[in-house]
Enzyme design. Structure first.
Site, PDB file in Angstrom:
ATOM      1  N   HIS A 383      75.297  36.311 -48.774  1.00  0.00           N
ATOM      2  CA  HIS A 383      76.397  37.157 -49.244  1.00  0.00           C
ATOM      3  C   HIS A 383      75.708  38.510 -49.568  1.00  0.00           C
ATOM      4  O   HIS A 383      76.492  39.574 -49.487  1.00  0.00           O
ATOM      5  CB  HIS A 383      77.463  36.777 -50.053  1.00  0.00           C
ATOM      6  CG  HIS A 383      78.411  35.788 -49.313  1.00  0.00           C
ATOM      7  ND1 HIS A 383      79.471  36.044 -48.502  1.00  0.00           N
ATOM      8  CD2 HIS A 383      78.545  34.404 -49.220  1.00  0.00           C
ATOM      9  CE1 HIS A 383      80.161  35.189 -48.047  1.00  0.00           C
ATOM     10  NE2 HIS A 383      79.412  33.910 -48.499  1.00  0.00           N
ATOM     11  N   LYS A 574      89.007  47.465 -53.371  1.00  0.00           N
ATOM     12  CA  LYS A 574      88.177  46.616 -53.433  1.00  0.00           C
ATOM     13  C   LYS A 574      87.636  46.778 -54.957  1.00  0.00           C
ATOM     14  O   LYS A 574      87.833  47.258 -55.500  1.00  0.00           O
ATOM     15  CB  LYS A 574      87.021  47.084 -52.441  1.00  0.00           C
ATOM     16  CG  LYS A 574      86.569  48.455 -52.612  1.00  0.00           C
ATOM     17  CD  LYS A 574      85.308  48.900 -51.493  1.00  0.00           C
ATOM     18  CE  LYS A 574      86.236  49.061 -50.085  1.00  0.00           C
ATOM     19  NZ  LYS A 574      85.451  48.039 -49.257  1.00  0.00           N
ATOM     20  N   ARG A 575      86.569  45.604 -55.175  1.00  0.00           N
ATOM     21  CA  ARG A 575      86.030  45.765 -56.260  1.00  0.00           C
ATOM     22  C   ARG A 575      85.568  46.934 -56.703  1.00  0.00           C
ATOM     23  O   ARG A 575      84.960  47.647 -55.887  1.00  0.00           O
ATOM     24  CB  ARG A 575      85.088  44.276 -56.364  1.00  0.00           C
ATOM     25  CG  ARG A 575      85.715  43.137 -56.646  1.00  0.00           C
ATOM     26  CD  ARG A 575      86.382  42.884 -57.812  1.00  0.00           C
ATOM     27  NE  ARG A 575      85.508  42.888 -59.048  1.00  0.00           N
ATOM     28  CZ  ARG A 575      85.331  41.851 -59.786  1.00  0.00           C
ATOM     29  NH1 ARG A 575      86.122  40.704 -59.460  1.00  0.00           N
ATOM     30  NH2 ARG A 575      84.577  41.810 -61.021  1.00  0.00           N
ATOM     31  N   LYS A 580      79.698  50.697 -53.704  1.00  0.00           N
ATOM     32  CA  LYS A 580      80.879  50.640 -52.827  1.00  0.00           C
ATOM     33  C   LYS A 580      81.473  52.386 -52.890  1.00  0.00           C
ATOM     34  O   LYS A 580      82.515  52.696 -52.211  1.00  0.00           O
ATOM     35  CB  LYS A 580      82.211  49.864 -53.374  1.00  0.00           C
ATOM     36  CG  LYS A 580      81.620  48.454 -52.732  1.00  0.00           C
ATOM     37  CD  LYS A 580      82.759  47.439 -53.369  1.00  0.00           C
ATOM     38  CE  LYS A 580      82.611  45.966 -53.077  1.00  0.00           C
ATOM     39  NZ  LYS A 580      83.164  45.479 -51.697  1.00  0.00           N
ATOM     40  N   THR A 682      85.490  42.558 -45.734  1.00  0.00           N
ATOM     41  CA  THR A 682      86.718  42.158 -44.901  1.00  0.00           C
ATOM     42  C   THR A 682      87.944  42.902 -45.010  1.00  0.00           C
ATOM     43  O   THR A 682      88.736  42.838 -44.211  1.00  0.00           O
ATOM     44  CB  THR A 682      87.143  40.656 -45.255  1.00  0.00           C
ATOM     45  OG1 THR A 682      87.127  40.573 -46.637  1.00  0.00           O
ATOM     46  CG2 THR A 682      85.901  39.722 -44.843  1.00  0.00           C
ATOM     47  N   LYS A 686      91.094  44.031 -42.368  1.00  0.00           N
ATOM     48  CA  LYS A 686      92.535  43.850 -42.774  1.00  0.00           C
ATOM     49  C   LYS A 686      93.087  45.082 -42.461  1.00  0.00           C
ATOM     50  O   LYS A 686      94.164  45.346 -41.895  1.00  0.00           O
ATOM     51  CB  LYS A 686      92.594  43.579 -44.112  1.00  0.00           C
ATOM     52  CG  LYS A 686      92.272  42.016 -44.542  1.00  0.00           C
ATOM     53  CD  LYS A 686      92.283  41.971 -46.160  1.00  0.00           C
ATOM     54  CE  LYS A 686      91.392  40.896 -46.553  1.00  0.00           C
ATOM     55  NZ  LYS A 686      91.000  41.079 -48.113  1.00  0.00           N
TER      56      LYS A 686
HETATM   57  C1  LIG Z   1      90.011  41.261 -48.815  1.00  0.00           C
HETATM   58  C2  LIG Z   1      90.077  41.745 -50.321  1.00  0.00           C
HETATM   59  C3  LIG Z   1      88.790  41.709 -51.022  1.00  0.00           C
HETATM   60  C4  LIG Z   1      87.440  42.099 -50.226  1.00  0.00           C
HETATM   61  O1  LIG Z   1      87.569  43.641 -49.917  1.00  0.00           O
HETATM   62  P1  LIG Z   1      86.019  44.574 -49.628  1.00  0.00           P
HETATM   63  O2  LIG Z   1      86.631  45.681 -49.204  1.00  0.00           O
HETATM   64  O3  LIG Z   1      85.691  43.781 -48.171  1.00  0.00           O
HETATM   65  O4  LIG Z   1      85.288  44.435 -50.441  1.00  0.00           O
HETATM   66  C5  LIG Z   1      88.799  41.861 -52.257  1.00  0.00           C
HETATM   67  N1  LIG Z   1      89.876  41.448 -52.979  1.00  0.00           N
HETATM   68  C6  LIG Z   1      91.207  41.141 -52.248  1.00  0.00           C
HETATM   69  C7  LIG Z   1      92.103  40.888 -53.197  1.00  0.00           C
HETATM   70  C8  LIG Z   1      91.168  41.163 -50.969  1.00  0.00           C
HETATM   71  O5  LIG Z   1      92.293  40.770 -50.378  1.00  0.00           O
END
Ligand SMILES: *Cc1c(COP(=O)(O)O)cnc(C)c1O
Length: 837
Positions: A383, A574-575, A580, A682, A686
């Site tokens: 990952h 995101k985190r 990022k 991911t 979404k």
């Molecule tokens: C999808 C998701 C992530 C991953 O987000 P990235 O933008 O791909 O880092 C992190 N936290 C939650 C709650 C998510 O639903």
């Protein structure tokens, strides 16, 4: 453990089963008896919750409804014990230290086709399903993308009919709750289990002993030396099962989470001496293993307790699956024919030497044969390429905690190095690159190498990431095993991220391309031909506006910030991590703010910058970025010269439930990581699925999203991964870049001068200096390109028809990113399992 009890317990999810009664095609809700459902909910309220309708709280109603739905899942589960279904040819075991599952009520309702009947059943009792939905705690047994991937995969395996168990830890406390105090992140303990968990089945009778410490004894057995591990300490792993029901209820798999239990609940000696705290201290220490999730994400975790968690759940899971295999097949040598174990990152990699120990020490399988079995059984998902996030453990710690495993690791290493020498004569650099032991700063066991050599397939999570894996972390191993690394681009479950999260859009899609789209996301493609249709565009715009109104209400409630639903909603959720580059987004926000102040009467398009995400508690730079976002929000939102045309909101406590509100309301999706650093992402999938356009770098799965939606429907900017690499090699000069960009210079000066921190003008001096001195993540290098890309965004946004067309094309073209596709690929190319659906 209590073996006889474990073997006679009705086992959960022997195999997903095609349900004869499941509705097919259209109206999944047809034929459900609302009155019967209402009766069942009332019965649960009375007999399981112990409340009358008059005294029941909303939470009581939620629990009663969850039980009623669970009963229907269990009915399907039970079928699996009978007949030929009880013994599938091959099962998948998905080992993951994280499952970021979120709320399950709508998951179960939607997959069973019960959402509307349940709504009706409850309405007849004066209860609003949408209200009781909020009563369910958000199960956050994960940090971010990695844990959410595991949850999407569980849904997809149950949906396409891959017989599977997910194995993980039942943390008493999931990821911390994020609060804000004066704009600073505060961490509060999370307590998802405090009112019980209606979805789980406790199985106190399914327990396995887990050893730690002690020593290894060599004995002689028929002239053969044999190693026996005598652990100094024992913990019990107890099973808790959550049924995972797939689409249309056809299949039910199991998520089995382990909880730590002390073999002796209390020390009576100590208690009788009056030492009441001491009487419980052993128990507290042992049970601390499953107390909390480590809140790190892409950052290293060196604590001993973490290694204990890893071995605890890996060992329990292996004991469980080996027992099941022996009951069903009676021969350990056939393990790879019936079992595929997927390691989600290196966290469960200690399972590799554990399986060797089970085979060689406990069952007398010769080493070479045991190694072939192990290798054929395991596969591993990588990952991250970030060097600081690659897991390794100090040899002395491993020797003390897991002495026999350390011996096994040494032996694996010796044999691997010997095999490498045989292939490519003596090259010290090569040998040290592939060694399981890092001899650098103190000797450490490299878990990535262990997972790689123990697996027959190793996968990356996007095309770019997989390529980089071959060129960087696993370059030498890839040369030795050229067929081992494969790509499996991540996916998301459309059931949660489209059907449940965005019913308005889902309805439009069903009307446009047919209800079959719920079963076959490739049908979304048909939307592309209609993307220019003004009727469709209006419907999409109306749905988006409703979703934005809903989000605007949440922003008003939580942040006391009032936003215009017709503004462009620019979203980065995101985190919080430097790679990022939330900072890049904040810098652009400030640049726009400066421009608005310089020309207040220009015809600015209204925009809202929305941020959400948690920072690891010990990650100081990330926490400072949160504070900066909040400082900028305070200044911008209260400045009358911008006339409300720019608003900034950092929504606290990002989790799955909040994501489900933000994503359907997003216009623009920020995917702006330094190229080469985001393995896949991911969130990007979404958001594109929900009609947001992406502004992003050529990183992770953005590359493939661009290929699917087309260059005209995405805003790509910035250095490529190769350019980033070249820049770094050359030595990057941030000061020169800032000198060359008057916009950026002005932005950095305003931050440094305390424009956003008048209470503490030097708060961000270190942050700005850091950018100028190292800029590890090339924020300044990409700033001008990012700023220009944002201008193209607004150019398109002014042409609403063009924007809505591009939005429709995004939804239309991302069907490939369904996790059903991803799981189908794993099943075929890694696990050799045939889906049943
Ligand atoms: C999808 C998701 C992530 C991953 O987000 P990235 O933008 O791909 O880092 C992190 N936290 C939650 C709650 C998510 O639903």
């Amino acid at each position: 453990m209590n073996d006889s009890a474990a073997t006679t317990t009705p086992e959960t999810a022997k195999r997903p089963v095609r349900m004869a009664g499941a509705t097919e095609g259209g109206g999944a809700d047809a034929g459900v008896d609302v009155a019967k459902l209402r009766k069942e909910i009332l019965a649960e309220l009375t007999y399981s919750v112990g409340r009358s309708p008059e005294t029941a709280s909303k939470r009581d109603w939620f629990v009663a409804t969850a039980y009623a739905v669970r009963d229907r899942i269990v009915d399907r589960w039970v079928v699996e014990h009978t007949g030929e279904h009880a013994k599938p040819l091959k099962r998948v075991y998905y080992l993951s230290l994280e499952f970021l599952i979120g709320r399950l009520l709508f998951d179960a309702l939607n997959n069973l086709g019960l959402t509307e009947p349940t709504r009706e059943a409850l309405a007849g009792l004066g209860i609003d399903l949408n209200e009781i939905r909020q009563e369910e705690p958000d199960a956050a047994l994960g940090n971010g993308g990695l844990g959410r991937l595991a949850a999407c995969f569980m849904d997809s395996m149950a949906s396409i009919g891959v017989p599977a168990f997910g194995y993980g830890i039942r943390y008493d406390h999931g990821l911390f709750r994020q609060g804000m105090r004066d704009g600073w992140q505060q961490e509060y303990p999370e307590d998802w289990l405090s009112f019980g968990n209606p979805w789980e089945f406790a199985h106190p009778e399914i327990d396995y002993p887990i050893g730690f410490g002690g020593y290894v004894e060599q004995v002689n057995e028929g002239g053969q030396p044999k190693q026996i591990w005598r652990p100094g300490e024992k913990v019990e792993a107890v099973a808790f099962d959550i049924p995972v029901v797939g689409w249309r209820g056809r299949h039910v798999n199991t998520l089995r989470l382990w909880s730590a239990r002390a073999p002796d609940p209390i020390s009576l000696d100590a208690f009788n001496r009056g030492d009441y705290v001491g009487a419980l201290s052993d128990r507290v220490r042992v049970e601390s293993i499953s107390k909390v999730l480590y809140p790190s994400d892409e950052t290293p975790n060196g604590q001993e307790l973490r290694l204990r968690q890893e071995y605890f759940f890996a060992s329990a899971s292996l004991q469980d699956l080996v027992r099941r295999h022996m009951e069903e097949r009676g021969d350990l040598r056939t393990l790879p024919d019936h079992v595929a174990i997927q390691l989600n990152d290196t966290h469960p990699a200690i399972a590799v030497p554990e399986l060797m120990r089970i085979l060689v020490d406990l069952n007398g399988v010769p080493w070479a044969e045991a190694w072939a079995i192990t290798n054929a059984t395991f596969s591993y998902t990588n990952h991250t390429l970030l060097p600081e996030a690659l897991e390794s453990w100090p040899v002395p710690l491993m020797e003390r905690l897991l002495p026999r495993h350390m011996q096994i690791i040494y032996l694996i290493n010796a044999l691997e190095l010997e095999a490498a020498r045989a292939k490519k004569p003596a090259d010290d650099a090569l040998l040290s690159a592939i060694s399981l032991i890092d001899e650098g700063q103190g000797r450490r066991v490299r878990m990535g190498i262990l997972a790689f050599v123990g697996s027959h397939k190793v996968n990356g999570v996007s095309a770019l990431h997989t390529d980089l894996m071959k060129q960087t972390v696993f370059r030498e191993l890839h040369a030795l095993h050229p067929d081992r690394i494969v790509n499996k681009t991540n996916g998301i479950t459309f059931r949660r991220w489209l059907a449940q999260a965005n019913p308005r859009l889902t309805k439009i899609l069903i009307d446009a391309v047919g209800v079959e789209v719920l079963d076959d996301p490739t049908r979304l493609e048909m939307l592309a031909d209609m993307a220019g249709d003004s009727g469709l565009q209006e419907a999409l715009a109306a749905a988006k506006r409703e979703n934005k109104l809903a989000l605007a209400r949440v922003i008003a409630e939580r942040n006391d910030v009032f936003v215009d639903p017709d503004a462009l909603f620019d979203v980065q959720i995101k985190r919080i991590h430097e790679y990022k580059r939330q900072l890049l987004n904040i810098l652009e926000t400030i640049a726009i703010y400066n421009a608005m102040r310089a020309q207040p009467m220009r015809a600015w398009m209204p925009r809202v910058k929305i941020f959400a995400g948690k920072a690891a508690a010990s990650y100081h730079s990330a926490k400072l970025i949160i504070k900066l976002a909040n400082d900028v929000a305070r200044v911008v939102n209260s400045d009358p010269t911008v006339r409300g045309l720019l608003k900034v909101a950092f929504l606290p406590n990002y989790n799955v439930s909040l994501a489900e509100i933000i994503i359907p309301a997003a216009d623009l999706s920020e995917q702006i990581s330094t190229a080469g650093m985001e393995a896949s992402g991911t969130g990007n999938m979404k958001l594109a699925l929900n009609g947001a356009l992406t502004i992003g770098t050529l990183d992770g799965a953005n590359v493939e999203i661009k290929e699917h939606v087309g260059d005209d429907n995405i805003f790509i900017f910035g250095l490529t991964a190769a350019e980033v690499e070249a820049r770094k090699k050359r030595g990057y000069d941030a000061r020169a870049a800032v000198e060359a960009s008057s916009t950026l210079r002005e932005v950095l000066e305003s931050i440094r001068n305390g424009v956003f921190s008048p209470d503490d003008p030097s708060r961000y001096a270190g942050l700005v200096d850091g950018l100028l001195d190292h800029d590890t993540f090339l924020v300044t290098a990409d700033f001008d390109a990012y700023f220009a890309a944002q201008r193209s965004v607004y150019k398109m946004w002014r042409d609403r028809a063009a924007w809505m067309k591009a939005s429709a094309i995004n939804t239309a073209k991302v069907g490939w990113f369904s996790s059903d596709r991803t799981i189908g690929e794993y099943a075929k190319e890694i696990w050799d399992v045939k889906p049943a659906s």
